[in-house]
Design an enzyme around this catalytic site. Structure first.
Site, short mmCIF file in Angstrom:
data_model
loop_
_atom_site.label_atom_id
_atom_site.label_comp_id
_atom_site.label_asym_id
_atom_site.label_seq_id
_atom_site.Cartn_x
_atom_site.Cartn_y
_atom_site.Cartn_z
NE ARG A 107 -7.27 -0.04 -3.26
CZ ARG A 107 -6.90 -0.92 -2.26
NH1 ARG A 107 -7.52 -1.59 -1.69
NH2 ARG A 107 -5.51 -1.08 -2.12
CG ASN A 143 -10.13 -0.44 2.64
OD1 ASN A 143 -10.29 -1.47 3.64
ND2 ASN A 143 -9.04 -0.25 1.92
CD GLU A 144 -5.25 0.58 3.63
OE1 GLU A 144 -5.05 0.82 2.39
OE2 GLU A 144 -4.49 -0.43 4.41
CD GLU A 316 -6.32 -4.47 5.03
OE1 GLU A 316 -5.42 -4.16 4.33
OE2 GLU A 316 -7.41 -3.88 4.50
CD1 TRP A 324 0.52 -3.94 -1.62
CD2 TRP A 324 2.05 -2.21 -0.93
NE1 TRP A 324 0.52 -3.90 -0.07
CE2 TRP A 324 1.78 -3.03 0.18
CE3 TRP A 324 3.09 -1.31 -1.03
CZ2 TRP A 324 1.97 -2.36 1.59
CZ3 TRP A 324 3.54 -0.96 0.17
CH2 TRP A 324 3.08 -1.41 1.44
CD GLU A 364 -4.85 -5.99 -3.38
OE1 GLU A 364 -5.30 -6.58 -2.55
OE2 GLU A 364 -4.76 -4.70 -3.06
CD GLN A 365 -3.66 -11.84 -11.51
OE1 GLN A 365 -2.66 -12.50 -11.83
NE2 GLN A 365 -4.34 -11.21 -12.14
C1 GAL Z 1 -4.33 -2.48 1.95
C2 GAL Z 1 -5.77 -2.48 1.40
C3 GAL Z 1 -6.19 -3.73 0.99
C4 GAL Z 1 -5.25 -4.44 0.11
C5 GAL Z 1 -3.87 -4.39 0.99
C6 GAL Z 1 -2.89 -5.14 0.03
O1 GAL Z 1 -3.77 -1.31 1.83
O2 GAL Z 1 -6.62 -2.01 2.53
O3 GAL Z 1 -7.57 -3.61 0.39
O4 GAL Z 1 -5.28 -3.55 -0.98
O5 GAL Z 1 -3.44 -2.92 1.27
O6 GAL Z 1 -1.60 -5.13 0.96
#
Ligand code: GAL
Length: 634
Positions: A107, A143-144, A316, A324, A364-365
């Site tokens: 992305r 987004n971000e 979020e 991650w 992101e499983q």
């Molecule tokens: C954020 C993002 C989300 C998702 C999340 C995972 O940075 O906006 O889409 O990837 O992290 O922690």
């Protein structure tokens, strides 16, 4: 403005069969959630091929959620342009500093400067706003911005844009050459078309050039965002937001913030502790399941300043392990509730959990949701339910001015970054350490922008590391009765990044001249006479002002004249504590060093006490549970 504290979640209807949407919506509402953010990555489902719009499913999703009583935040899907976009605009990709285009397959692969892509982003935004503008209750742009290192692009489009931007700003290459000092290595230009981007130079580029590229890049983000905002506004009265991140300083959030009503940010306390902080291994181990005690609070306070009239959310919120960071531990039981209340204590209107259900496919499983992939409640669910219940007793958003103001300036972050002068000399880190120092004394803080015109109502104002003071801030500092602590590196540069003469800091009311600057190895701090050290950055100053702190060798570290103080170096924890206690005591703030894991926040009528530690702590005659909090009405 009368606002209610609310909860929400991030939901991806396009990931799940349509026949479970209604049940999902009902469960969200039963849990006590009010807001649900959707849509921000769904472009390929909304427009599978160019111009072939499939908005019906989104319409049904919005209806399903709305029918359950939820309010929808609709995200524009522009962080994930679909694969066909690349065939239409092969040159839309961002280019990394080595000159390699970034590829499709994750992305944020677009370049902010590529007008053709911006037009596509505005087009899809306009279409969504036309269709859903009266149906949804809020918007999120993209987004971000900045996630995955995506602000700087070294593309042809960026090069062209940068040249135009410079031509408009400087009008003549003579002016640019003079401002940048291009005579230095015969770097003069005689046409703006000769100016390249500051990557791939043999050694460091001219820092003035590098700084202007950062300013340009920040403006590109604002231009991109502003275009989306305008497209939404034409068809919707709902408030607009963007979800910012922790420790992203590559664009000026105050500028984008002024385009929208609400600032939001994405809070992943465990991920950032591992991934984005310099602290010791011992610190990271201690807080591995709770997160750093100050990082979240810092951003809550920062984004309160970015939002219009202090309006901000957590868009979020980490609900369990993420996927991650170098390691991804589970939070201590209670932390999801804790983080939520911490945000409310700092004035959040909404905390939305990312994500509703853990997704069993793609990148992101292993990222937790409120539900497991099999729709059974995950650990965070019950904690969100507990907060929903607790909110019944404390439903109103409380905000009040803090006694301490701390200036945060993105332009200074770029100045420090283009010329750190020493390893570890990072602006965010300096400001954050001061913030932490204040918090450890039990103080509540407002972060304020660098063009603040008045600091009325504050008792103590800290202005660390601002390399060029703005006119309004200079006037505000001169006019205030508050104690003001400036430095290090105050006014160290002109706007075009030269050392000014008269030499810095040139603050009326202070007789201080920085005559030499040195930076220090991590293992060679300078001992302060009364304990603690100066680390990383030290300025030799000439002064006739009162000397408050010196090194063991008698060199001034902190001087004071009237309400102004100048800090000539980067204090370690011990020295900083002494400096802050002194400054806060002068104005009657009664600073009290707190137990290591305890932090407090006073807001409106409530005093919150948080225990970030893994063990219960006795404080103020009460036991604060591990990973727990207490509140008292004042
Ligand atoms: C954020 C993002 C989300 C998702 C999340 C995972 O940075 O906006 O889409 O990837 O992290 O922690």
């Amino acid at each position: 403005m009368s606002l209610t504290r609310t909860l929400g979640t991030c939901y991806y209807p396009e990931h799940w069969p349509e026949d479970i949407w209604a049940e999902d919506a009902a469960r969200m509402a039963d849990l006590g959630l009010i807001w649900v953010r959707i849509g921000e990555f769904a472009w390929s489902r909304l427009e599978p091929t160019p111009g072939d719009l499939h908005f019906d499913w989104l319409d049904r999703a919005i209806d399903t959620l709305s029918n359950a009583g939820l309010k929808v935040v609709l995200g524009t899907p522009t962080a994930t342009p679909p694969r066909w976009m690349l065939d239409r605009h092969p040159d839309m990709l961002a280019v990394d500093p080595e000159g390699h285009p970034r590829r499709f397959g994750s992305r944020r692969h677009y370049c902010f400067s590529r007008d053709a892509y911006r037009d596509e982003a505005v087009r899809i935004t306009r279409l969504l706003a036309q269709r859903f503008g009266r149906k949804v209750h809020a918007w999120q742009t993209d987004n971000e911005y900045g996630c995955h290192d995506t602000i700087y692009s070294y593309s042809d489009a960026a090069r062209r844009g940068f040249r135009d931007w410079l031509a408009q700003k400087y009008q003549s290459t003579g002016a640019l050459n003079h401002a940048w000092g291009n005579i230095f290595w015969s770097m003069d230009y005689d046409s703006f078309d000769q100016v390249d981007l500051p990557n791939l130079t043999v050694t460091e580029p001219n820092p003035a050039h590098a700084l202007e590229f950062r300013r340009f890049s920040s403006d590109q983000v604002a231009r991109f965002n502003g275009a989306q905002v305008a497209a939404i506004r034409a068809h919707s009265d709902a408030p607009i937001s963007h979800n910012y991140m922790g420790r992203i300083v590559e664009f000026d959030h105050f500028t984008t913030g002024r385009q929208m009503e609400i600032a939001t940010w994405d809070s992943y306390p465990l991920g950032v502790l591992e991934d984005r902080l310099e602290d010791s291994a011992e610190h990271k181990r201690r807080y591995a399941r709770q997160g750093d005690p100050d990082f979240q609070a810092f951003h809550h306070d920062l984004y309160r300043a970015v939002g219009e009239n202090g309006r901000w959310w957590v868009m979020e919120q980490q609900p369990g392990p993420v996927n991650w960071a170098p390691h991804n531990p589970a939070p201590l039981p209670g932390m999801v509730r804790f983080w939520t209340w911490e945000a409310f204590a700092h004035g959040a209107e909404c905390v939305a959990y990312f994500r509703w259900r853990q997704v069993p496919f793609a990148q992101e499983q292993y990222h937790a949701g409120l539900l497991r992939p099999d729709s059974v409640e995950a650990e965070g669910f019950a904690e969100a339910a507990q907060v929903a219940c607790e909110l019944k007793d404390m439903p109103r958003v409380e905000r009040s001015q803090a006694p301490v103001a701390l200036v945060f300036d993105y332009d200074s972050a770029w100045s420090w970054a283009v010329q750190p002068q020493g390893e570890g000399c990072d602006y965010f880190r300096l400001v954050f350490e001061l913030y932490r120092g204040l918090r450890k004394l039990g103080l509540s803080i407002d972060i304020i922008p660098p063009d603040t015109a008045s600091v009325d109502g504050y008792s103590l104002v800290l202005v660390p590391g601002v390399t060029t003071l703005s006119k309004p801030l200079k006037a505000a500092i001169a006019a205030t009765n508050a104690q003001v602590v400036l430095g290090p590196r105050t006014n160290a540069k002109t706007h075009s990044f030269s050392i000014p003469v008269p030499l810095p800091p040139a603050i009326p009311g202070l007789d201080v001249t920085v005559s030499r600057v040195e930076t220090l190895r991590h293992d060679m701090p300078l001992a302060a006479e009364n304990g603690g050290n100066v680390k990383l950055w030290f300025e030799q100053i000439k002064t006739s002002d009162e000397i408050i702190e010196t090194t063991e060798n008698g060199a001034p570290i902190l001087v004071k004249s009237g309400h102004l103080s100048y800090l000539a170096g980067w204090p370690d924890e011990v020295l900083l504590e002494r400096i802050l206690i002194r400054a806060a005591s002068i104005v009657g703030l009664n600073p009290q060093p707190l137990p290591r894991d305890i932090r407090v926040r006073n807001t409106g009528k409530t005093r919150f006490t948080f225990n970030h530690g893994p063990m219960p702590v006795e404080f103020g005659g009460q036991i604060i549970p591990a990973a727990g909090l207490l509140w008292t009405r004042t």
